[in-house]
Design a protein around this motif. Structure first.
Motif, PDB file in Angstrom:
ATOM      1  N   ILE A 175      -6.034  -1.669   4.820  1.00  0.00           N
ATOM      2  CA  ILE A 175      -6.632  -2.034   3.779  1.00  0.00           C
ATOM      3  C   ILE A 175      -8.130  -0.703   3.541  1.00  0.00           C
ATOM      4  CG2 ILE A 175      -8.060  -3.337   2.730  1.00  0.00           C
ATOM      5  CD1 ILE A 175      -5.653  -5.537   4.229  1.00  0.00           C
ATOM      6  N   GLN A 176      -8.649  -1.188   5.155  1.00  0.00           N
ATOM      7  CA  GLN A 176     -10.133  -0.399   4.845  1.00  0.00           C
ATOM      8  C   GLN A 176     -10.008   1.206   4.458  1.00  0.00           C
ATOM      9  OE1 GLN A 176     -13.035   1.986   6.665  1.00  0.00           O
ATOM     10  NE2 GLN A 176     -11.242   1.696   8.347  1.00  0.00           N
ATOM     11  N   GLU A 177      -8.705   1.587   4.944  1.00  0.00           N
ATOM     12  CA  GLU A 177      -8.661   3.558   4.895  1.00  0.00           C
ATOM     13  C   GLU A 177      -8.456   3.282   3.252  1.00  0.00           C
ATOM     14  OE1 GLU A 177      -7.123   5.587   7.491  1.00  0.00           O
ATOM     15  OE2 GLU A 177      -7.634   6.969   5.535  1.00  0.00           O
ATOM     16  N   PHE A 178      -7.729   3.018   2.932  1.00  0.00           N
ATOM     17  CA  PHE A 178      -7.548   2.412   0.716  1.00  0.00           C
ATOM     18  C   PHE A 178      -9.018   2.429   0.285  1.00  0.00           C
ATOM     19  CE2 PHE A 178      -3.638   3.916   2.884  1.00  0.00           C
ATOM     20  CZ  PHE A 178      -3.166   5.091   2.426  1.00  0.00           C
ATOM     21  N   ALA A 179      -9.395   1.751   0.893  1.00  0.00           N
ATOM     22  CA  ALA A 179     -10.996   1.005   0.508  1.00  0.00           C
ATOM     23  C   ALA A 179     -11.327   1.923  -0.003  1.00  0.00           C
ATOM     24  CB  ALA A 179     -11.791   0.134   1.344  1.00  0.00           C
ATOM     25  N   GLU A 180     -11.747   3.024   0.734  1.00  0.00           N
ATOM     26  CA  GLU A 180     -12.570   4.273   0.276  1.00  0.00           C
ATOM     27  C   GLU A 180     -14.373   3.783   0.449  1.00  0.00           C
ATOM     28  OE1 GLU A 180     -10.542   6.110  -2.252  1.00  0.00           O
ATOM     29  OE2 GLU A 180      -8.959   6.735  -1.484  1.00  0.00           O
ATOM     30  N   GLY A 181     -14.416   3.056   0.871  1.00  0.00           N
ATOM     31  CA  GLY A 181     -15.694   2.466   1.297  1.00  0.00           C
ATOM     32  C   GLY A 181     -16.070   1.549   0.627  1.00  0.00           C
ATOM     33  N   CYS A 237      -2.511  -4.486   9.464  1.00  0.00           N
ATOM     34  CA  CYS A 237      -2.837  -3.987   8.609  1.00  0.00           C
ATOM     35  C   CYS A 237      -4.252  -4.128   7.453  1.00  0.00           C
ATOM     36  CB  CYS A 237      -2.259  -5.597   7.015  1.00  0.00           C
ATOM     37  SG  CYS A 237       0.273  -5.485   7.908  1.00  0.00           S
ATOM     38  N   ARG A 238      -5.628  -4.650   8.251  1.00  0.00           N
ATOM     39  CA  ARG A 238      -6.689  -4.964   7.830  1.00  0.00           C
ATOM     40  C   ARG A 238      -7.377  -3.312   8.228  1.00  0.00           C
ATOM     41  NH1 ARG A 238      -8.902 -10.072  10.545  1.00  0.00           N
ATOM     42  NH2 ARG A 238      -7.457 -11.662  10.163  1.00  0.00           N
ATOM     43  N   GLN A 239      -6.475  -2.537   8.943  1.00  0.00           N
ATOM     44  CA  GLN A 239      -7.332  -1.090   9.511  1.00  0.00           C
ATOM     45  C   GLN A 239      -6.311  -0.641   8.100  1.00  0.00           C
ATOM     46  OE1 GLN A 239      -9.144   0.323  11.118  1.00  0.00           O
ATOM     47  NE2 GLN A 239      -9.376   2.264  10.923  1.00  0.00           N
ATOM     48  N   ILE A 260       0.797  -0.790  -0.212  1.00  0.00           N
ATOM     49  CA  ILE A 260       0.004  -0.129   0.166  1.00  0.00           C
ATOM     50  C   ILE A 260       0.457   0.993   0.374  1.00  0.00           C
ATOM     51  CG2 ILE A 260      -1.995   1.619   1.234  1.00  0.00           C
ATOM     52  CD1 ILE A 260      -2.782  -1.408   2.498  1.00  0.00           C
ATOM     53  N   SER A 261       1.630   1.261   0.217  1.00  0.00           N
ATOM     54  CA  SER A 261       2.509   2.087   0.608  1.00  0.00           C
ATOM     55  C   SER A 261       3.061   2.901  -0.671  1.00  0.00           C
ATOM     56  CB  SER A 261       4.386   2.020   1.551  1.00  0.00           C
ATOM     57  OG  SER A 261       3.197   2.494   3.148  1.00  0.00           O
ATOM     58  N   ASN A 262       2.975   1.338  -1.193  1.00  0.00           N
ATOM     59  CA  ASN A 262       3.848   2.110  -2.895  1.00  0.00           C
ATOM     60  C   ASN A 262       2.906   2.592  -3.618  1.00  0.00           C
ATOM     61  OD1 ASN A 262       6.816   0.724  -2.374  1.00  0.00           O
ATOM     62  ND2 ASN A 262       6.089  -1.358  -2.702  1.00  0.00           N
ATOM     63  N   ILE A 271     -13.679  -9.014   7.654  1.00  0.00           N
ATOM     64  CA  ILE A 271     -12.414  -9.864   8.739  1.00  0.00           C
ATOM     65  C   ILE A 271     -12.192  -8.213   9.600  1.00  0.00           C
ATOM     66  CG2 ILE A 271     -12.108 -11.116   6.939  1.00  0.00           C
ATOM     67  CD1 ILE A 271      -9.642  -9.975   6.650  1.00  0.00           C
ATOM     68  N   LEU A 272     -13.279  -6.812   9.113  1.00  0.00           N
ATOM     69  CA  LEU A 272     -12.717  -5.623  10.628  1.00  0.00           C
ATOM     70  C   LEU A 272     -14.395  -5.185  10.165  1.00  0.00           C
ATOM     71  CD1 LEU A 272     -10.428  -4.035  11.790  1.00  0.00           C
ATOM     72  CD2 LEU A 272     -10.421  -2.719   9.206  1.00  0.00           C
ATOM     73  N   PRO A 273     -14.930  -5.654  10.707  1.00  0.00           N
ATOM     74  CA  PRO A 273     -16.101  -5.375  11.377  1.00  0.00           C
ATOM     75  C   PRO A 273     -16.334  -4.258  12.242  1.00  0.00           C
ATOM     76  CG  PRO A 273     -16.464  -7.201  12.288  1.00  0.00           C
ATOM     77  CD  PRO A 273     -14.903  -7.382  11.628  1.00  0.00           C
ATOM     78  N   TYR A 274     -17.151  -3.012  12.307  1.00  0.00           N
ATOM     79  CA  TYR A 274     -17.179  -1.750  13.236  1.00  0.00           C
ATOM     80  C   TYR A 274     -15.356  -1.387  12.950  1.00  0.00           C
ATOM     81  CZ  TYR A 274     -21.253  -4.339  14.285  1.00  0.00           C
ATOM     82  OH  TYR A 274     -22.324  -5.454  14.775  1.00  0.00           O
ATOM     83  N   SER A 275     -15.472  -0.893  11.451  1.00  0.00           N
ATOM     84  CA  SER A 275     -13.501  -0.804  11.945  1.00  0.00           C
ATOM     85  C   SER A 275     -13.914   1.127  12.099  1.00  0.00           C
ATOM     86  CB  SER A 275     -13.439  -0.566  10.269  1.00  0.00           C
ATOM     87  OG  SER A 275     -13.837   0.111   9.581  1.00  0.00           O
ATOM     88  N   PHE A 276     -12.494   1.845  12.964  1.00  0.00           N
ATOM     89  CA  PHE A 276     -12.553   3.026  13.098  1.00  0.00           C
ATOM     90  C   PHE A 276     -12.445   3.461  11.767  1.00  0.00           C
ATOM     91  CE2 PHE A 276      -9.656   6.665  13.956  1.00  0.00           C
ATOM     92  CZ  PHE A 276     -10.736   7.130  14.726  1.00  0.00           C
TER      93      PHE A 276
END
Ligand code: THU
Length: 131
Positions: free
Chosen positions: A95-101, A91-93, A60-62, A123-128
């Motif tokens: 992935i969620q950040e860059f999923a953008e919804g 890493c789940r968090q 993701i950094s790349n 695999i990451l319900p109720y994420s921040f």
């Protein structure tokens, strides 16, 4: 667009470059974005163990450094040391950040079941989220 099998193949290839002298647990990840671009990364460890970087966050950094701005659609993860290498909590968090919804697909390989897929929202319900 790359297939799940092709993404896993790329993850497998980059896992060979993992720098993991301490854990000897190699991981490779290959991220596919909505643009069709792919970015790979392996884990990179450090003498100061806590500074180690996971393969998923390296991929993701790349993507970010490469100027990618579209949604993270899929990420394949492979470890030669595990029959199914799920992403860690951090890493789940990421992935969620860059999923953008979008409900990003996580692609893993299992020796018995072959290619398996999961979704970040499962695999990451109720994420921040600040947004
Ligand atoms: N690791 C990853 O690369 N991705 C994960 O999601 C979990 C763990 C790496 C970190 C460390 O270098 C090694 O695996 C053992 O924990």
């Amino acid at each position: 667009m790359k297939t799940n099998e092709e993404l896993l193949e790329a993850a497998k290839e980059v896992s060979k470059r993992a720098y993991c002298p301490y854990s000897k647990f190699a991981v490779g990840a290959c991220a596919l974005y909505e643009s069709g671009n792919i970015y790979s990364g392996c884990n990179i460890e450090n003498s100061s163990y806590g500074l180690s970087l996971c393969a998923e966050r390296n991929a993701i950094s790349n993507a970010v450094a490469g100027g990618e701005t579209s949604k993270l659609v899929k990420i394949a993860i492979y470890s030669p040391n595990s029959s199914k290498c799920f992403p860690c909590g951090a890493c789940r968090q990421w992935i969620q950040e860059f999923a953008e919804g979008y409900n990003t697909e996580i692609i893993l390989e299992n020796e018995e079941k072959g290619v398996c897929s999961y979704y970040i929202n499962d695999i990451l319900p109720y994420s921040f989220n600040l947004k």
